[in-house]
Scaffold this active site. Structure first.
Site, PDB file in Angstrom:
ATOM      1  N   ARG A 154     -19.221  -2.509   7.904  1.00 54.67           N
ATOM      2  CA  ARG A 154     -17.877  -2.543   8.482  1.00 54.67           C
ATOM      3  C   ARG A 154     -17.646  -1.318   9.359  1.00 54.67           C
ATOM      4  NH1 ARG A 154     -13.450  -4.071   3.883  1.00 54.67           N
ATOM      5  NH2 ARG A 154     -12.441  -2.202   4.665  1.00 54.67           N
TER       6      ARG A 154
ATOM      7  N   ARG B 195     -22.174  -1.289   1.048  1.00 57.33           N
ATOM      8  CA  ARG B 195     -21.524  -2.571   1.378  1.00 57.33           C
ATOM      9  C   ARG B 195     -21.916  -3.050   2.777  1.00 57.33           C
ATOM     10  NH1 ARG B 195     -15.197  -3.083   0.968  1.00 57.33           N
ATOM     11  NH2 ARG B 195     -15.254  -1.281   2.363  1.00 57.33           N
TER      12      ARG B 195
ATOM     13  N   ARG C 142       0.829  -1.206   0.000  1.00 55.34           N
ATOM     14  CA  ARG C 142       0.000   0.000   0.000  1.00 55.34           C
ATOM     15  C   ARG C 142       0.859   1.250   0.000  1.00 55.34           C
ATOM     16  NH1 ARG C 142      -4.683  -2.213   2.112  1.00 55.34           N
ATOM     17  NH2 ARG C 142      -6.512  -0.890   2.127  1.00 55.34           N
TER      18      ARG C 142
HETATM   19  P1  AP5 Z   1      -8.842  -3.413   3.371  1.00 52.80           P
HETATM   20  O1  AP5 Z   1      -9.674  -4.463   3.936  1.00 52.80           O
HETATM   21  O2  AP5 Z   1      -7.782  -3.769   2.383  1.00 52.80           O
HETATM   22  O3  AP5 Z   1      -9.836  -2.332   2.824  1.00 52.80           O
HETATM   23  P2  AP5 Z   1      -9.786  -1.335   1.601  1.00 52.80           P
HETATM   24  O4  AP5 Z   1      -8.511  -1.130   0.911  1.00 52.80           O
HETATM   25  O5  AP5 Z   1     -10.419  -0.127   2.185  1.00 52.80           O
HETATM   26  O6  AP5 Z   1     -10.570  -2.045   0.513  1.00 52.80           O
HETATM   27  P3  AP5 Z   1     -12.036  -2.413   0.601  1.00 52.80           P
HETATM   28  O7  AP5 Z   1     -12.171  -3.714   1.338  1.00 52.80           O
HETATM   29  O8  AP5 Z   1     -12.801  -1.229   1.149  1.00 52.80           O
HETATM   30  O9  AP5 Z   1     -12.469  -2.511  -0.906  1.00 52.80           O
HETATM   31  P4  AP5 Z   1     -12.409  -3.664  -1.994  1.00 52.80           P
HETATM   32  O10 AP5 Z   1     -11.708  -3.126  -3.194  1.00 52.80           O
HETATM   33  O11 AP5 Z   1     -11.926  -4.959  -1.428  1.00 52.80           O
HETATM   34  O12 AP5 Z   1     -13.947  -3.739  -2.394  1.00 52.80           O
HETATM   35  P5  AP5 Z   1     -15.043  -4.880  -2.185  1.00 52.80           P
HETATM   36  O13 AP5 Z   1     -14.714  -6.111  -2.964  1.00 52.80           O
HETATM   37  O14 AP5 Z   1     -15.354  -5.025  -0.722  1.00 52.80           O
HETATM   38  O15 AP5 Z   1      -8.082  -2.568   4.527  1.00 52.80           O
HETATM   39  C1  AP5 Z   1      -8.771  -2.109   5.675  1.00 52.80           C
HETATM   40  C2  AP5 Z   1      -7.798  -1.332   6.564  1.00 52.80           C
HETATM   41  O16 AP5 Z   1      -6.730  -2.210   7.023  1.00 52.80           O
HETATM   42  C3  AP5 Z   1      -7.042  -0.168   5.901  1.00 52.80           C
HETATM   43  O17 AP5 Z   1      -7.817   1.022   5.895  1.00 52.80           O
HETATM   44  C4  AP5 Z   1      -5.800  -0.065   6.807  1.00 52.80           C
HETATM   45  O18 AP5 Z   1      -6.067   0.586   8.020  1.00 52.80           O
HETATM   46  C5  AP5 Z   1      -5.486  -1.520   7.111  1.00 52.80           C
HETATM   47  N1  AP5 Z   1      -4.534  -2.121   6.140  1.00 52.80           N
HETATM   48  C6  AP5 Z   1      -4.795  -3.167   5.295  1.00 52.80           C
HETATM   49  N2  AP5 Z   1      -3.700  -3.451   4.554  1.00 52.80           N
HETATM   50  C7  AP5 Z   1      -2.731  -2.570   4.933  1.00 52.80           C
HETATM   51  C8  AP5 Z   1      -1.387  -2.340   4.514  1.00 52.80           C
HETATM   52  N3  AP5 Z   1      -0.817  -3.080   3.551  1.00 52.80           N
HETATM   53  N4  AP5 Z   1      -0.698  -1.339   5.109  1.00 52.80           N
HETATM   54  C9  AP5 Z   1      -1.241  -0.585   6.068  1.00 52.80           C
HETATM   55  N5  AP5 Z   1      -2.518  -0.742   6.524  1.00 52.80           N
HETATM   56  C10 AP5 Z   1      -3.262  -1.729   5.953  1.00 52.80           C
HETATM   57  O19 AP5 Z   1     -16.287  -4.189  -2.933  1.00 52.80           O
HETATM   58  C11 AP5 Z   1     -16.925  -3.064  -2.380  1.00 52.80           C
HETATM   59  C12 AP5 Z   1     -18.448  -3.194  -2.537  1.00 52.80           C
HETATM   60  O20 AP5 Z   1     -18.783  -3.133  -3.897  1.00 52.80           O
HETATM   61  C13 AP5 Z   1     -19.025  -4.511  -2.008  1.00 52.80           C
HETATM   62  O21 AP5 Z   1     -20.259  -4.270  -1.391  1.00 52.80           O
HETATM   63  C14 AP5 Z   1     -19.205  -5.366  -3.271  1.00 52.80           C
HETATM   64  O22 AP5 Z   1     -20.275  -6.281  -3.128  1.00 52.80           O
HETATM   65  C15 AP5 Z   1     -19.502  -4.305  -4.316  1.00 52.80           C
HETATM   66  N6  AP5 Z   1     -18.984  -4.644  -5.633  1.00 52.80           N
HETATM   67  C16 AP5 Z   1     -17.820  -5.292  -5.929  1.00 52.80           C
HETATM   68  N7  AP5 Z   1     -17.662  -5.388  -7.265  1.00 52.80           N
HETATM   69  C17 AP5 Z   1     -18.731  -4.746  -7.829  1.00 52.80           C
HETATM   70  C18 AP5 Z   1     -19.135  -4.493  -9.183  1.00 52.80           C
HETATM   71  N8  AP5 Z   1     -18.406  -4.926 -10.235  1.00 52.80           N
HETATM   72  N9  AP5 Z   1     -20.293  -3.802  -9.377  1.00 52.80           N
HETATM   73  C19 AP5 Z   1     -21.042  -3.370  -8.321  1.00 52.80           C
HETATM   74  N10 AP5 Z   1     -20.725  -3.591  -7.016  1.00 52.80           N
HETATM   75  C20 AP5 Z   1     -19.576  -4.265  -6.783  1.00 52.80           C
END
Ligand code: AP5
Length: 223
Positions: A162, A130, A93
């Protein structure tokens, strides 16, 4: 036989990384390594890491590089990842994490880095709708018509919002993405390993685009 893969999926929060990595993991038969899921499991289990990480995550900030690099280094040494490969979701990241990952994977480098591209206004709408299963992490999209309490159809757990999906934390995460994570795209472009995949559209269509990009990068015949 489907070959394994060593992939990184980048993309804004809510781009669908978690959603697509579950599918890619089944397709390539490699573990889906999500640092966010690992941290959320630590929070649930109330480990020392979890207690420290919860406050940081709920505020939308990033957990420290050294801690994250240590966790991923240890995970990639396990036999499942060391064998057929892995899909990294949420790591690296920062450029410091990417540089550390290059050292960790020097003998078996990452094959392709994918930027799952979805504009900010669309990810904001996705995140506000979500809902996730507290137990198994399955993602759902709320329509407002769900029966309450909402029970996960995969494991029977509670489906909730979440803790870090509050508007303030989401905006902070998206701002941090632009400053800390977007420079990774330049980093990997410089290494010639970056592919941009359009993440807008039906999840099945996005999945087809992703596997086409991975297969092309791996030089699989017919793609
Ligand atoms: P993390 O869990 O990695 O969260 P994020 O980066 O905020 O990513 P998301 O989980 O929010 O999004 P996603 O892209 O996975 O989307 P999703 O598939 O859920 O990290 C959380 C926290 O942990 C960070 O903020 C940080 O504090 C810490 N952290 C983690 N890794 C770290 C690192 N390396 N270094 C430092 N800190 C770290 O999809 C979203 C929604 O959209 C869902 O509801 C889904 O059903 C829907 N959806 C998905 N695809 C589609 C589509 N094609 N069309 C319509 N809806 C869709």
């Amino acid at each position: 036989m489907i070959p394994g893969a060593r992939l990184i999926i980048l993309g804004r929060q809510g781009a669908g990384k978690g959603t697509q990595c579950v599918r890619l993991s089944r397709h390539y038969v490699v573990p889906h390594i999500s640092t966010g899921d690992m941290l959320r499991a630590a929070v649930r289990e109330r480990t020392e890491l979890g207690l420290m990480a919860k406050e940081v995550m709920d505020s939308g900030a990033l957990v420290g590089d050294d801690i994250m690099i240590g966790i991923v280094d240890e995970r990639l040494r396990r036999p499942d990842a060391d064998g057929r490969g892995y899909i990294l979701d949420g790591f690296p990241r920062t450029v410091a994490q990417a540089e550390a990952l290059d050292k960790i994977t020097v003998e078996r480098p990452i094959q392709v880095v994918i930027d799952l591209d979805v504009p900010r206004d669309i990810v904001l709408a996705r995140i506000s709708a979500r809902r996730v299963c507290r137990d198994c992490g399955t993602n759902y999209t709320a329509t407002g018509n769900e029966r309450q309490p909402w029970i996960c159809e995969v494991c029977g757990g509670d489906v909730m919002q979440r803790d870090d999906d509050t508007p303030d934390a989401v905006n902070r995460r998206l701002d941090l993405y632009e400053t800390q994570t977007a420079p990774l795209i330049e980093f990997y472009e410089g290494q010639g390993r970056m592919v941009v995949v359009d993440g807008v559209g039906h999840p099945d269509d996005v999945f087809r685009r992703l596997t086409a990009a991975v297969d092309a990068a791996q030089g699989v015949a017919g793609t």
